[in-house]
Design a protein around this motif. Structure first.
Motif, PDB file in Angstrom:
ATOM      1  N   GLY A   1       5.027  71.353 -16.457  1.00 57.25           N
ATOM      2  CA  GLY A   1       3.598  71.619 -16.489  1.00 57.25           C
ATOM      3  C   GLY A   1       2.815  70.522 -17.184  1.00 57.25           C
ATOM      4  N   ALA A   2       3.416  69.924 -18.189  1.00 55.74           N
ATOM      5  CA  ALA A   2       2.708  68.915 -18.980  1.00 55.74           C
ATOM      6  C   ALA A   2       2.410  67.645 -18.202  1.00 55.74           C
ATOM      7  N   VAL A   3       3.226  67.311 -17.215  1.00 56.64           N
ATOM      8  CA  VAL A   3       3.033  66.044 -16.498  1.00 56.64           C
ATOM      9  C   VAL A   3       2.207  66.199 -15.226  1.00 56.64           C
ATOM     10  N   VAL A   4       1.777  67.423 -14.924  1.00 53.39           N
ATOM     11  CA  VAL A   4       0.949  67.629 -13.734  1.00 53.39           C
ATOM     12  C   VAL A   4      -0.327  66.797 -13.843  1.00 53.39           C
ATOM     13  N   GLY A   5      -0.632  66.035 -12.798  1.00 52.15           N
ATOM     14  CA  GLY A   5      -1.842  65.226 -12.770  1.00 52.15           C
ATOM     15  C   GLY A   5      -1.732  63.875 -13.437  1.00 52.15           C
ATOM     16  N   LEU A   6      -0.582  63.588 -14.047  1.00 45.53           N
ATOM     17  CA  LEU A   6      -0.395  62.293 -14.698  1.00 45.53           C
ATOM     18  C   LEU A   6       0.231  61.286 -13.737  1.00 45.53           C
ATOM     19  N   SER A   7      -0.062  60.032 -13.949  1.00 45.44           N
ATOM     20  CA  SER A   7       0.602  58.970 -13.195  1.00 45.44           C
ATOM     21  C   SER A   7       2.065  58.900 -13.602  1.00 45.44           C
TER      22      SER A   7
ATOM     23  N   GLU B   1       3.570  56.373 -14.831  1.00 45.02           N
ATOM     24  CA  GLU B   1       3.651  55.664 -16.108  1.00 45.02           C
ATOM     25  C   GLU B   1       3.268  56.575 -17.267  1.00 45.02           C
ATOM     26  N   ASP B   2       2.168  57.315 -17.110  1.00 48.99           N
ATOM     27  CA  ASP B   2       1.714  58.183 -18.197  1.00 48.99           C
ATOM     28  C   ASP B   2       2.666  59.369 -18.395  1.00 48.99           C
ATOM     29  N   GLY B   3       3.239  59.868 -17.306  1.00 49.16           N
ATOM     30  CA  GLY B   3       4.209  60.952 -17.428  1.00 49.16           C
ATOM     31  C   GLY B   3       5.453  60.515 -18.175  1.00 49.16           C
ATOM     32  N   ALA B   4       5.959  59.331 -17.837  1.00 52.40           N
ATOM     33  CA  ALA B   4       7.139  58.812 -18.537  1.00 52.40           C
ATOM     34  C   ALA B   4       6.825  58.546 -20.004  1.00 52.40           C
ATOM     35  N   ALA B   5       5.631  58.029 -20.279  1.00 47.74           N
ATOM     36  CA  ALA B   5       5.239  57.770 -21.669  1.00 47.74           C
ATOM     37  C   ALA B   5       5.162  59.073 -22.463  1.00 47.74           C
ATOM     38  N   LEU B   6       4.597  60.109 -21.869  1.00 46.24           N
ATOM     39  CA  LEU B   6       4.481  61.399 -22.553  1.00 46.24           C
ATOM     40  C   LEU B   6       5.855  61.973 -22.877  1.00 46.24           C
ATOM     41  N   LEU B   7       6.747  61.975 -21.914  1.00 40.10           N
ATOM     42  CA  LEU B   7       8.058  62.588 -22.135  1.00 40.10           C
ATOM     43  C   LEU B   7       8.906  61.762 -23.106  1.00 40.10           C
TER      44      LEU B   7
ATOM     45  N   ARG C   1      -1.523  66.820 -24.794  1.00 35.82           N
ATOM     46  CA  ARG C   1      -0.362  67.357 -24.077  1.00 35.82           C
ATOM     47  C   ARG C   1       0.899  67.254 -24.933  1.00 35.82           C
ATOM     48  N   LEU C   2       1.018  66.184 -25.691  1.00 39.58           N
ATOM     49  CA  LEU C   2       2.163  66.044 -26.583  1.00 39.58           C
ATOM     50  C   LEU C   2       2.155  67.146 -27.641  1.00 39.58           C
ATOM     51  N   ALA C   3       0.996  67.424 -28.204  1.00 47.11           N
ATOM     52  CA  ALA C   3       0.904  68.485 -29.208  1.00 47.11           C
ATOM     53  C   ALA C   3       1.312  69.826 -28.626  1.00 47.11           C
ATOM     54  N   ASP C   4       0.950  70.065 -27.372  1.00 51.02           N
ATOM     55  CA  ASP C   4       1.337  71.326 -26.731  1.00 51.02           C
ATOM     56  C   ASP C   4       2.853  71.401 -26.559  1.00 51.02           C
TER      57      ASP C   4
END
Length: 375
Positions: A263-269, A271-277, A234-237
Motif C-alpha cells: 500500500g505504501a508504494v502505490v502511486g510512487l515511481s 525510484e521513489d518506491g525503492a528509496a522508501l522501502l 509514508r515512512l512514518a506510517d
C-alpha cells in the motif's frame, strides 16, 4: 557411526561440519565448511553459493505459507542441497568421509512462533543417504515448542566470532529479514550475555518490489533507490507497525510487512518506491538500538544487504555507532549464516544450547535439532 572428534588447540574435540542455508531472500543455497569445537574455536575452510534458477525460485515462492506442492518442492530443494554439498567438497578437495555432520536449515515457508509453529521444508533423511553423512535438521523446533521465537539462531555463532574483539558490538544480518545480535564485550560474560531479535525488513520488500515493477531480482547496489526520494510521511506510517514497540526477543515472518508495504508504494515511481522501502529497512535497524542494554562500539554487517551501497549509507546516517561490512574483520560476510548452521549442528551433536532467553525468549538455554543418519 562415530564422529571424528579430533583434539584441537582448545583441548576440546573438534569437528568438521558443513552448514547449508536457504534464507528468506530465496535466491539460492549457501554452503560453508568449518572446523570447530562448538565453542570458541572456529576455523573457516570454504564457502560457495549456488543460485536458484528462476523457475525453481517461483516454485519455492508458491509454497510460502505452507500451501501448494510442499512435498514436491521440498524434495527438489533437498536434491539441490545435495548438489551444493558435492560442489563444496570438490572445490575444497575434501572427501565426504572427512565430514562429521551437515547442518541443514531447509527453507522456512511459515514462521508463527506465537502459535508455536514454524515450518522449514526439506528431506533430511534423503540428504543423509545421498551424501552418506549425518544430517542435523529442524534446528528451530525445540525452541518454538518451548515457547521461544525460534529465531534468530545465529547469535551463539556471532559470539564465537566476536569473542576476541573486546568491545560491545552489534552483528547485523541483512538477509530477506534483518536480525541483530547485541553481544556484551565483557570478557567474563557467558553466552547468556546476548540480546537478539529480528529488526524488520532487510532485502525482502525491495526485492519483491523491483521484481514486480521491473522484472529484476533485486536492486543491484541500491542504484535504483539512490535515484529516488523518500516520502517521510509514508515512512512514518510503515514504522507505526506495532512490531517495533514489542520488547525483544522477537521474530518475524518474511511477509509480515508485505501488505502494508504494498500500500505504501502505490502511486510512487520505481525510484521513489525503492528509496522508501530501503529507508524502511534502515530505519527499522536504527529503532532496534533502543532495546540494547548499553551502547555498542560498532555494528558489523553480514548478508547480502551489505552489498547495497544505498542501504549501507542510510544505515550509517541513522545509527549511533560506525557500521562496517563483516569482511573488514576478515570474515566472509556472505558465509556467516551457512557457517552458523555448521556450528549449530556441532553444538546439537554435543547437546550444547543453541538458543537462550536473550536470543529467542526460550525459557532456559536449549539445545535442539534432529539427527538423521545415512544408515
Amino acid at each position: 557411526m562415530s564422529f571424528r572428534g579430533d583434539i584441537g588447540v582448545s583441548g576440546q574435540k573438534t569437528y568438521r561440519a558443513i552448514g547449508l542455508m536457504s534464507g528468506t531472500s530465496m535466491d539460492g543455497i549457501d554452503a560453508a565448511l568449518i572446523d570447530s569445537d562448538g565453542d570458541g574455536e572456529v576455523r573457516r575452510r570454504g564457502f560457495l553459493s549456488m543460485p536458484y534458477p528462476d523457475d525453481f525460485r517461483a516454485r519455492l515462492q508458491s509454497v510460502m505459507g505452507d500451501a501448494g506442492d510442499v512435498a514436491g518442492v521440498a524434495f527438489e530443494l533437498t536434491e539441490r542441497h545435495a548438489e551444493a554439498v558435492s560442489a563444496l567438497l570438490a572445490a575444497e578437495g575434501v572427501a565426504s568421509t572427512e565430514i562429521d555432520v551437515i547442518g541443514f536449515h531447509g527453507q522456512t515457508i511459515l514462521h508463527e512462533p506465537e502459535r508455536r509453529r514454524t515450518v522449514q521444508i526439506g528431506a533430511p533423511d534423503v540428504l543423509a543417504r545421498t551424501t552418506g553423512r549425518p544430517v542435523v535438521f529442524d534446528l528451530r523446533l525445540a525452541d518454538v515448542a518451548a515457547g521461544g521465537e525460534g529465531a534468530p539462531l545465529v547469535p551463539v555463532y556471532h559470539r564465537a566470532l566476536t569473542r576476541r574483539l573486546g568491545s560491545t558490538v552489534a552483528v547485523l544480518n541483512l538477509g530477506g529479514v534483518g536480525n541483530v545480535t547485541w553481544i556484551d564485550g565483557d570478557a567474563s560474560a557467558g553466552p547468556e550475555a546476548m540480546l537478539a531479535f529480528d529488526t524488520g525488513p532487510a532485502n525482502a520488500l525491495v526485492d519483491d518490489f523491483v521484481r514486480a515493477r521491473r522484472g529484476e531480482r533485486f536492486d543491484a547496489g541500491g542504484t535504483l533507490a539512490a535515484k529516488g526520494l523518500v516520502d517521510e510521511a509514508r515512512l512514518a506510517d510503515l514504522l507505526s507497525d506495532p512490531y517495533f514497540d514489542r520488547q525483544p526477543p522477537k521474530s518475524l515472518d518474511r511477509d509480515h510487512f508485505a501488505r502494508r508495504a504494498m500500500g505504501a508504494v502505490v502511486g510512487l515511481s520505481d525510484e521513489d518506491g525503492a528509496a522508501l522501502l530501503t529507508a524502511f529497512s534502515a530505519a527499522s535497524v536504527a529503532l532496534a538500538g533502543r532495546w540494547f542494554p548499553h551502547a555498542v562500539s560498532q555494528w558489523i554487517a553480514c548478508g547480502g544487504g551489505r552489498h547495497n551501497a544505498t542501504l549501507m549509507t542510510m544505515l550509517a546516517e541513522r545509527l549511533n555507532a560506525p557500521i562496517f561490512p563483516a569482511d573488514d574483520l576478515g570474515w566472509n560476510g556472505d558465509a556467516v549464516e551457512a557457517e552458523a548452521f555448521a556450528y549449530l549442528a556441532i553444538r546439537s551433536l554435543q547437546g550444547k544450547p543453541l538458543t537462550f532467553p536473550g536470543t529467542t525468549r526460550a525459557p532456559v538455554p536449549l539445545s535442539g535439532g534432529t539427527l538423521h543418519r545415512p544408515d
